[in-house]
Write a protein that holds these residues in place. Sequence first.
Motif, short mmCIF file in Angstrom:
data_model
loop_
_atom_site.label_atom_id
_atom_site.label_comp_id
_atom_site.label_asym_id
_atom_site.label_seq_id
_atom_site.Cartn_x
_atom_site.Cartn_y
_atom_site.Cartn_z
N TYR A 161 -80.86 -18.79 -51.13
CA TYR A 161 -80.99 -19.85 -50.14
C TYR A 161 -82.38 -19.90 -49.48
CZ TYR A 161 -76.02 -19.53 -50.87
OH TYR A 161 -74.79 -19.44 -51.46
N SER A 162 -83.37 -19.30 -50.16
CA SER A 162 -84.73 -19.33 -49.63
C SER A 162 -85.30 -20.73 -49.71
CB SER A 162 -85.62 -18.40 -50.45
OG SER A 162 -85.25 -17.06 -50.27
N ASN A 163 -86.27 -20.98 -48.89
CA ASN A 163 -87.00 -22.24 -48.93
C ASN A 163 -88.07 -22.10 -50.02
OD1 ASN A 163 -88.98 -24.26 -48.51
ND2 ASN A 163 -88.27 -24.53 -46.40
N LEU A 164 -87.81 -22.66 -51.19
CA LEU A 164 -88.72 -22.49 -52.33
C LEU A 164 -90.09 -23.12 -52.07
CD1 LEU A 164 -86.40 -23.02 -55.41
CD2 LEU A 164 -87.33 -20.88 -54.51
N ALA A 165 -90.14 -24.21 -51.35
CA ALA A 165 -91.43 -24.83 -51.05
C ALA A 165 -92.30 -23.89 -50.23
CB ALA A 165 -91.23 -26.16 -50.33
N GLU A 166 -91.71 -23.21 -49.25
CA GLU A 166 -92.46 -22.25 -48.44
C GLU A 166 -92.91 -21.07 -49.28
OE1 GLU A 166 -90.17 -21.09 -45.03
OE2 GLU A 166 -90.33 -23.08 -44.09
N ILE A 167 -92.03 -20.56 -50.12
CA ILE A 167 -92.39 -19.42 -50.98
C ILE A 167 -93.50 -19.82 -51.93
CG2 ILE A 167 -91.55 -17.91 -52.83
CD1 ILE A 167 -88.83 -17.91 -51.37
N ARG A 168 -93.38 -21.00 -52.52
CA ARG A 168 -94.41 -21.50 -53.43
C ARG A 168 -95.75 -21.63 -52.73
NH1 ARG A 168 -93.13 -27.02 -54.24
NH2 ARG A 168 -94.31 -27.21 -52.32
N ASP A 169 -95.76 -22.27 -51.57
CA ASP A 169 -97.00 -22.49 -50.84
C ASP A 169 -97.64 -21.16 -50.43
OD1 ASP A 169 -96.51 -25.17 -51.22
OD2 ASP A 169 -95.90 -25.55 -49.14
N TRP A 221 -84.23 -15.74 -60.38
CA TRP A 221 -84.73 -15.90 -59.02
C TRP A 221 -85.75 -14.83 -58.68
CZ3 TRP A 221 -84.51 -20.51 -57.35
CH2 TRP A 221 -83.43 -21.32 -57.70
#
Length: 182
Positions: free
Chosen positions: A121-129, A153
Amino acid sequence: MIAMQYGFTLPADYDMSIIDRRVRDEGPLLDGFPRLRFKAYLAARKQDDGFTSAENLYAPFYLWDEPEGIDAFLSSPGFATLTRDFGWPSVRTWQVWHAELGADLRAAKYASREIAPIAPYSNLAEIRDAAIAEARSRPGALATVTGFDPTAWKTVRLSLRPALPAPMPGAQLYTVGHVALP
């Protein structure tokens, strides 16, 4: 783009000059391979050039422009020879978030690779950025690749460098024997 890596853990007493010779003799054969952005021939020894690895490893890392390149390589006689000589590896792939390649990748002597889990349930956009920003902040890197595997994952971060990087917790360090280019 898609990143790909497979690896072989070799016995502690394995003659790693066999890997060195294989890379020297066969590494240039992948120069110009269709859809290949680069292949870094990576190895680590239990005692290596200024750093220690837990195991002897042979673990090439690829950056492909398109999935058809992976298929062409894994279906090739070269991969068949590799599996005959070393066994049938598990092939990891990552969807690339960011790849930054310098002009002289062949000057790479070392690589660091980090694989980290992505919490549910992580925020993938935040992890990517954050991963892209961190990759861009690595001074002295000739190349950086950041991506994720949505099946397991996990994220991957690879850096190719001309000099041995400072120790990084959780990173696997390798020597680079050859970099195949388009």
